[in-house]
Design a protein around this motif. Structure first.
Motif, PDB file in Angstrom:
ATOM      1  N   LEU A 153       0.803  -1.619   0.258  1.00 28.64           N
ATOM      2  CA  LEU A 153       0.138  -0.071   0.016  1.00 28.64           C
ATOM      3  C   LEU A 153       0.990   1.249  -0.490  1.00 28.64           C
ATOM      4  N   ASN A 154       2.115   0.744   0.224  1.00 26.15           N
ATOM      5  CA  ASN A 154       3.248   2.114  -0.427  1.00 26.15           C
ATOM      6  C   ASN A 154       2.762   3.218  -0.888  1.00 26.15           C
ATOM      7  N   ARG A 155       2.794   2.567  -2.565  1.00 28.89           N
ATOM      8  CA  ARG A 155       2.467   3.551  -3.277  1.00 28.89           C
ATOM      9  C   ARG A 155       1.136   4.742  -3.119  1.00 28.89           C
ATOM     10  N   TRP A 156      -0.245   4.243  -2.432  1.00 30.62           N
ATOM     11  CA  TRP A 156      -0.925   5.065  -2.383  1.00 30.62           C
ATOM     12  C   TRP A 156      -1.181   5.839  -1.309  1.00 30.62           C
ATOM     13  N   VAL A 157       0.106   6.000   0.110  1.00 32.24           N
ATOM     14  CA  VAL A 157       1.198   6.848   0.693  1.00 32.24           C
ATOM     15  C   VAL A 157       1.999   8.535  -0.703  1.00 32.24           C
ATOM     16  N   TYR A 158       2.458   7.860  -1.292  1.00 31.45           N
ATOM     17  CA  TYR A 158       2.877   8.448  -2.188  1.00 31.45           C
ATOM     18  C   TYR A 158       2.171   9.106  -3.334  1.00 31.45           C
ATOM     19  N   GLN A 159       0.990   8.116  -3.324  1.00 37.58           N
ATOM     20  CA  GLN A 159      -0.028   8.677  -4.287  1.00 37.58           C
ATOM     21  C   GLN A 159      -0.779  10.268  -3.713  1.00 37.58           C
ATOM     22  N   GLY A 160      -1.072   9.933  -2.388  1.00 35.67           N
ATOM     23  CA  GLY A 160      -1.287  11.249  -1.568  1.00 35.67           C
ATOM     24  C   GLY A 160      -0.945  11.697  -1.354  1.00 35.67           C
ATOM     25  N   ILE A 161       0.604  11.830  -1.293  1.00 32.64           N
ATOM     26  CA  ILE A 161       1.813  13.082  -1.154  1.00 32.64           C
ATOM     27  C   ILE A 161       1.528  13.530  -2.654  1.00 32.64           C
ATOM     28  N   VAL A 162       2.318  13.383  -3.784  1.00 32.62           N
ATOM     29  CA  VAL A 162       2.181  13.726  -4.960  1.00 32.62           C
ATOM     30  C   VAL A 162       1.088  14.988  -5.205  1.00 32.62           C
ATOM     31  N   ALA A 163      -0.341  13.986  -4.697  1.00 29.57           N
ATOM     32  CA  ALA A 163      -1.483  14.512  -5.026  1.00 29.57           C
ATOM     33  C   ALA A 163      -2.308  15.682  -4.139  1.00 29.57           C
ATOM     34  N   GLY A 164      -1.495  15.734  -2.903  1.00 28.81           N
ATOM     35  CA  GLY A 164      -1.307  16.941  -2.087  1.00 28.81           C
ATOM     36  C   GLY A 164      -0.997  17.785  -2.532  1.00 28.81           C
ATOM     37  N   VAL A 165       0.449  17.769  -3.187  1.00 28.64           N
ATOM     38  CA  VAL A 165       1.507  19.469  -3.204  1.00 28.64           C
ATOM     39  C   VAL A 165       0.941  19.590  -4.313  1.00 28.64           C
ATOM     40  N   VAL A 166      -0.290  19.018  -5.603  1.00 27.69           N
ATOM     41  CA  VAL A 166      -0.227  19.132  -6.844  1.00 27.69           C
ATOM     42  C   VAL A 166      -1.335  20.073  -6.272  1.00 27.69           C
ATOM     43  N   ALA A 167      -2.734  19.388  -5.617  1.00 32.15           N
ATOM     44  CA  ALA A 167      -3.745  19.904  -5.299  1.00 32.15           C
ATOM     45  C   ALA A 167      -3.141  21.484  -4.264  1.00 32.15           C
ATOM     46  N   ILE A 211      -3.363  10.573   4.375  1.00 31.34           N
ATOM     47  CA  ILE A 211      -2.089  11.689   3.495  1.00 31.34           C
ATOM     48  C   ILE A 211      -1.994  12.939   2.929  1.00 31.34           C
ATOM     49  N   PHE A 212      -3.193  12.051   1.636  1.00 37.73           N
ATOM     50  CA  PHE A 212      -3.196  13.540   1.331  1.00 37.73           C
ATOM     51  C   PHE A 212      -4.076  14.819   1.806  1.00 37.73           C
ATOM     52  N   ILE A 213      -4.862  13.987   2.467  1.00 37.86           N
ATOM     53  CA  ILE A 213      -5.088  15.959   3.414  1.00 37.86           C
ATOM     54  C   ILE A 213      -4.226  16.499   4.718  1.00 37.86           C
ATOM     55  N   ALA A 214      -2.746  15.618   4.926  1.00 37.52           N
ATOM     56  CA  ALA A 214      -2.560  15.772   5.703  1.00 37.52           C
ATOM     57  C   ALA A 214      -1.678  16.971   5.041  1.00 37.52           C
ATOM     58  N   VAL A 215      -0.992  16.246   3.689  1.00 35.97           N
ATOM     59  CA  VAL A 215      -0.340  17.239   2.852  1.00 35.97           C
ATOM     60  C   VAL A 215      -0.769  18.231   2.638  1.00 35.97           C
ATOM     61  N   LEU A 216      -2.127  18.468   1.744  1.00 36.00           N
ATOM     62  CA  LEU A 216      -2.906  19.606   1.658  1.00 36.00           C
ATOM     63  C   LEU A 216      -3.024  20.519   2.931  1.00 36.00           C
ATOM     64  N   ARG A 217      -3.918  20.507   4.041  1.00 39.32           N
ATOM     65  CA  ARG A 217      -3.006  20.704   5.352  1.00 39.32           C
ATOM     66  C   ARG A 217      -2.278  21.794   5.278  1.00 39.32           C
ATOM     67  N   GLU A 218      -1.400  21.726   5.821  1.00 39.01           N
ATOM     68  CA  GLU A 218      -0.082  22.004   5.244  1.00 39.01           C
ATOM     69  C   GLU A 218       0.302  22.919   3.901  1.00 39.01           C
ATOM     70  N   GLY A 219       0.302  21.811   3.118  1.00 39.68           N
ATOM     71  CA  GLY A 219       0.178  23.342   1.483  1.00 39.68           C
ATOM     72  C   GLY A 219      -0.584  24.388   2.149  1.00 39.68           C
ATOM     73  N   PHE A 220      -1.837  24.017   2.290  1.00 40.47           N
ATOM     74  CA  PHE A 220      -3.243  25.413   2.214  1.00 40.47           C
ATOM     75  C   PHE A 220      -2.520  26.282   3.233  1.00 40.47           C
ATOM     76  N   GLU A 221      -1.977  26.099   3.878  1.00 41.19           N
ATOM     77  CA  GLU A 221      -1.679  26.631   5.318  1.00 41.19           C
ATOM     78  C   GLU A 221      -0.481  27.929   5.093  1.00 41.19           C
TER      79      GLU A 221
END
Length: 312
Positions: free
Chosen positions: A42-56, A138-148
């Protein structure tokens, strides 16, 4: 020029380093839990969440920046007013979010690992939807920090976002390196001390945002009073401010905020060569309130840690 560039890069570097490291902790804990549960597939879903969060986060930043530029290109006497209103709105939201995250992270840092593990267990318990749960965590965690970070850049820098973006990228890369060293290499990092130091810097930076926010809000009302006769009574005639009162100081000749070291103080801590009483009072009250809450949270951490040690 070097000092000026550095002064624009440093604040976003500090904010992104702290926020990015918080996201890196979440990623590292999730990856460690998946490995322990023999679910590394399931690690690939973690990395996809990171990329999606950064892109968003990037798309959100581009969208908000486009709104500001669109307003700037609109030919209307109210354009300057709208720009100042938007800048003050972004500043107010950034102040609220960064202040809340500063206190929340200080209070919840010791529970972060267990909270994430519980959320991950709930996600994995959904069976076929476990992968989606990991991705969303992962997506929510990255997006939250990115939005701030996006809001901070828009609130602090309204003209050119190139150098602040460089600082943000530098902070993000540094946070990723710290996370890699911590979880993959095994180098010990005093996480508690890191967040304490970064928290104090963030406290000072957010205090500077209060100064900037008041400037934008006051300028918006002042411009409106000069454009529309209906609002003329809101501000005194020939006054340089509307509701900020008289000047506390005018250091434009002694310590200008467009030259070193004034520009560095302005970029990091909100220093202004011209300061009004309204700004000084608001800054003092804000720093007293947020500073008290922050240091009380740190004290609570020490007490809880001492109780844990004595209980073992």
């Amino acid at each position: 020029m070097i000092i000026m560039n550095f002064s624009e890069i440093l604040p976003t570097f500090v904010v992104t380093l702290r926020e990015g490291f918080e996201a890196a902790l979440v990623v590292g804990i999730v990856l460690a839990c998946l490995q322990k549960a023999q679910l590394s597939s399931l690690n690939r879903w973690v990395y996809q969440g990171i990329v999606a969060g950064v892109v968003a986060s990037l798309l959100l930043g581009i969208a908000l920046a486009s709104i500001l530029k669109g307003v700037d290109s609109y030919n209307s006497p109210y354009t300057p007013v709208i720009k100042e209103i938007l800048a003050s709105l972004f500043g107010l939201i950034a102040i609220g979010m960064l202040s809340w995250m500063l206190i929340w992270m200080t209070q919840q840092a010791r529970y972060l690992k267990s909270d994430i593990e519980n959320e991950l267990k709930m996600a994995l318990s959904e069976g076929d939807n476990g992968a989606r749960g990991v991705f969303l965590l992962i997506f929510i965690a990255v997006l939250r920090e990115g939005f701030e970070t996006v809001l901070f850049i828009l609130a602090k820098f309204q003209q050119d976002w190139t150098l602040p973006t460089v600082g943000a990228i530098g902070g993000l890369v540094s946070a990723g390196i710290l996370g890699f060293l911590l979880f993959k290499v095994g180098i010990k990092v005093d996480i508690r001390r890191f967040f304490q130091v970064m928290g104090i810097l963030l406290l000072l930076i957010v205090g500077g945002l209060v100064i900037s926010w008041l400037i934008h809000a006051d300028t918006a009302i002042l411009l409106l009073s000069r454009i529309d006769p209906y609002f003329a009574s809101w501000c005194k005639a020939n006054s340089s401010s509307c509701f900020l009162g008289s000047k506390v100081w005018d250091f434009s000749q002694i310590l200008p905020d467009k030259q070193f070291p004034g520009i560095l103080l302005k970029s990091l801590f909100g220093y202004r060569q011209v300061l009004y009483w309204g700004q000084a009072i608001a800054y003092f009250l804000f720093m007293t309130l947020l500073g008290t809450l922050y240091f009380q949270s740190l004290q609570g951490q020490k007490i809880s840690r001492k109780q844990e040690i004595e209980g073992t």
